[in-house]
Scaffold this motif. Structure first.
Motif, PDB file in Angstrom:
ATOM      1  N   UNK A  76      73.468  77.363  34.502  1.00  0.00           N
ATOM      2  CA  UNK A  76      73.762  78.491  35.004  1.00  0.00           C
ATOM      3  C   UNK A  76      73.872  79.054  36.381  1.00  0.00           C
ATOM      4  N   UNK A  77      73.296  78.138  37.258  1.00  0.00           N
ATOM      5  CA  UNK A  77      73.333  78.196  38.617  1.00  0.00           C
ATOM      6  C   UNK A  77      73.206  76.640  39.299  1.00  0.00           C
ATOM      7  N   UNK A  78      73.930  76.576  40.322  1.00  0.00           N
ATOM      8  CA  UNK A  78      73.838  75.266  41.167  1.00  0.00           C
ATOM      9  C   UNK A  78      73.268  75.617  42.449  1.00  0.00           C
ATOM     10  N   UNK A  79      72.562  75.041  42.789  1.00  0.00           N
ATOM     11  CA  UNK A  79      71.796  75.041  44.179  1.00  0.00           C
ATOM     12  C   UNK A  79      71.445  73.446  44.507  1.00  0.00           C
ATOM     13  N   UNK A  80      71.918  73.398  46.052  1.00  0.00           N
ATOM     14  CA  UNK A  80      72.156  71.888  46.580  1.00  0.00           C
ATOM     15  C   UNK A  80      71.428  71.613  48.160  1.00  0.00           C
ATOM     16  N   UNK A  81      71.058  70.697  48.423  1.00  0.00           N
ATOM     17  CA  UNK A  81      71.029  70.406  49.689  1.00  0.00           C
ATOM     18  C   UNK A  81      72.453  70.451  50.322  1.00  0.00           C
ATOM     19  N   UNK A  82      72.409  70.781  51.756  1.00  0.00           N
ATOM     20  CA  UNK A  82      73.494  70.775  52.464  1.00  0.00           C
ATOM     21  C   UNK A  82      74.131  69.693  53.004  1.00  0.00           C
ATOM     22  N   UNK A  83      73.388  68.384  52.611  1.00  0.00           N
ATOM     23  CA  UNK A  83      74.123  67.460  52.985  1.00  0.00           C
ATOM     24  C   UNK A  83      75.532  66.916  52.293  1.00  0.00           C
ATOM     25  N   UNK A  84      76.512  66.363  52.973  1.00  0.00           N
ATOM     26  CA  UNK A  84      77.788  66.159  52.234  1.00  0.00           C
ATOM     27  C   UNK A  84      77.779  65.509  50.995  1.00  0.00           C
ATOM     28  N   UNK A  85      76.912  64.411  50.807  1.00  0.00           N
ATOM     29  CA  UNK A  85      76.868  63.826  49.406  1.00  0.00           C
ATOM     30  C   UNK A  85      76.333  64.653  48.363  1.00  0.00           C
ATOM     31  N   UNK A  86      75.305  65.524  48.626  1.00  0.00           N
ATOM     32  CA  UNK A  86      74.658  66.421  47.581  1.00  0.00           C
ATOM     33  C   UNK A  86      75.676  67.670  47.483  1.00  0.00           C
ATOM     34  N   UNK A  87      76.647  67.986  48.677  1.00  0.00           N
ATOM     35  CA  UNK A  87      77.471  69.186  48.420  1.00  0.00           C
ATOM     36  C   UNK A  87      78.515  68.649  47.374  1.00  0.00           C
ATOM     37  N   UNK A  88      79.202  67.386  47.620  1.00  0.00           N
ATOM     38  CA  UNK A  88      80.156  66.872  46.826  1.00  0.00           C
ATOM     39  C   UNK A  88      79.665  66.918  45.300  1.00  0.00           C
ATOM     40  N   UNK A  89      78.301  66.377  45.341  1.00  0.00           N
ATOM     41  CA  UNK A  89      77.789  66.092  43.942  1.00  0.00           C
ATOM     42  C   UNK A  89      77.694  67.408  43.108  1.00  0.00           C
ATOM     43  N   UNK A  90      77.358  68.519  43.987  1.00  0.00           N
ATOM     44  CA  UNK A  90      77.212  69.809  43.280  1.00  0.00           C
ATOM     45  C   UNK A  90      78.473  70.438  43.137  1.00  0.00           C
ATOM     46  N   UNK A  91      79.247  70.321  43.919  1.00  0.00           N
ATOM     47  CA  UNK A  91      80.931  70.781  43.667  1.00  0.00           C
ATOM     48  C   UNK A  91      81.461  70.302  42.422  1.00  0.00           C
ATOM     49  N   UNK A 110      75.018  77.379  45.753  1.00  0.00           N
ATOM     50  CA  UNK A 110      74.251  78.118  46.795  1.00  0.00           C
ATOM     51  C   UNK A 110      73.566  76.700  47.690  1.00  0.00           C
ATOM     52  N   UNK A 111      73.664  76.752  48.832  1.00  0.00           N
ATOM     53  CA  UNK A 111      72.955  75.836  49.890  1.00  0.00           C
ATOM     54  C   UNK A 111      71.393  75.975  49.921  1.00  0.00           C
ATOM     55  N   UNK A 112      70.515  75.240  49.960  1.00  0.00           N
ATOM     56  CA  UNK A 112      69.171  75.365  50.187  1.00  0.00           C
ATOM     57  C   UNK A 112      68.809  74.228  50.921  1.00  0.00           C
ATOM     58  N   UNK A 113      68.551  74.409  52.330  1.00  0.00           N
ATOM     59  CA  UNK A 113      68.156  73.458  53.282  1.00  0.00           C
ATOM     60  C   UNK A 113      66.740  72.738  53.142  1.00  0.00           C
ATOM     61  N   UNK A 168      58.598  71.986  46.785  1.00  0.00           N
ATOM     62  CA  UNK A 168      57.936  72.812  45.999  1.00  0.00           C
ATOM     63  C   UNK A 168      58.213  74.214  46.287  1.00  0.00           C
ATOM     64  N   UNK A 169      58.274  74.420  47.736  1.00  0.00           N
ATOM     65  CA  UNK A 169      58.581  75.861  48.031  1.00  0.00           C
ATOM     66  C   UNK A 169      59.864  76.292  47.760  1.00  0.00           C
ATOM     67  N   UNK A 170      61.014  75.378  47.749  1.00  0.00           N
ATOM     68  CA  UNK A 170      62.308  75.408  47.123  1.00  0.00           C
ATOM     69  C   UNK A 170      62.128  75.827  45.790  1.00  0.00           C
ATOM     70  N   UNK A 171      61.521  75.139  44.798  1.00  0.00           N
ATOM     71  CA  UNK A 171      61.381  75.265  43.357  1.00  0.00           C
ATOM     72  C   UNK A 171      60.736  76.758  43.287  1.00  0.00           C
ATOM     73  N   UNK A 183      69.057  75.944  36.158  1.00  0.00           N
ATOM     74  CA  UNK A 183      69.504  75.621  37.420  1.00  0.00           C
ATOM     75  C   UNK A 183      69.624  74.181  37.731  1.00  0.00           C
ATOM     76  N   UNK A 184      70.712  73.829  38.175  1.00  0.00           N
ATOM     77  CA  UNK A 184      70.961  72.404  38.703  1.00  0.00           C
ATOM     78  C   UNK A 184      70.606  72.485  39.967  1.00  0.00           C
ATOM     79  N   UNK A 185      69.752  71.514  40.189  1.00  0.00           N
ATOM     80  CA  UNK A 185      69.098  71.363  41.669  1.00  0.00           C
ATOM     81  C   UNK A 185      69.585  70.054  42.108  1.00  0.00           C
ATOM     82  N   UNK A 186      70.443  70.004  43.265  1.00  0.00           N
ATOM     83  CA  UNK A 186      70.914  68.493  43.632  1.00  0.00           C
ATOM     84  C   UNK A 186      70.411  68.184  44.983  1.00  0.00           C
TER      85      UNK A 186
END
Length: 195
Positions: A64-79, A90-93, A140-143, A155-158
């Motif tokens: 129901x939610x997609x949160x991802x690292x902002x690197x290109x490979x994770x952004x592509x995967x999440x997309x 949603x990006x999460x550094x 852990x802080x991100x989660x 939540x999909x966490x990529x």
């Protein structure tokens, strides 16, 4: 919140996903700095196929939610997953790749050398590598932030291989020096946590 307690009551379910096979994987190169990883080294053709197959044969709870690292490979995967389910991203550094310091741009055959130091000391900074303990803290802080923000969501966490293995080690309450004893996370693999 003591998120590594096995008795923890999760407010959400998490699908922890490693990015698909990347151009860095194909080249056998360590790409861990934002300067190189945010704008380059996305998915390889193999990774694109992995994502197409994963989405076509989806057997996990529907995110129901997609949160991802902002690197290109994770952004592509999440997309790819977000598009399949009509979701915003949603990006999460804090989900970024572990920084491998002086080994940036070098052969990924150096990883076992880093992991050997990891097994001795979760605080080591050999080659100016980001310490395991710091990776665990930010993951852990991100989660924890997602736990505070959402309830009853899937939540999909990529993220990336090392950070996810370190996170899973922390969640299991095991010593961080043992993160390589976690089963290896293959590209585009998913691990269900919570719920």
């Amino acid at each position: 919140m003591d998120i590594d307690d096995s008795r923890h009551h999760w407010r959400n379910r998490y699908l922890l996903m490693r990015h698909g096979h990347s151009q860095a994987n194909a080249q056998g190169t360590i790409i861990s700095s934002p300067e190189r990883g945010l704008l380059a080294y996305g998915l390889s053709p193999q990774g694109e196929q992995q994502l197409a197959d994963t989405v076509a044969r989806w057997h996990w709870p529907v995110p129901t939610q997609v949160v991802h690292s902002d690197f290109l490979r994770t952004t592509h995967t999440a997309a790819r997953v977000a598009a399949a389910f009509g979701l915003e991203m949603q990006k999460e550094e804090r989900l970024r790749e572990r920084h491998f310091g002086e080994l940036e741009g070098k052969a990924d055959s150096h990883y076992p050398e880093v992991w050997a130091f990891d097994a001795q000391n979760a605080d080591h900074t050999q080659w100016q590598v980001e310490p395991v303990k710091r990776v665990a803290a930010r993951m852990v802080a991100a989660l924890e932030a997602l736990e505070q923000r959402f309830e009853g969501k899937t939540v999909l966490v990529v993220s990336h291989g090392d950070p996810l293995q370190i996170l899973l080690t922390a969640l299991a309450g095991k010593p961080l020096t043992k993160h390589r004893e976690q089963p290896a996370l293959l590209p585009a693999s998913i691990t269900l946590v919570g719920g």
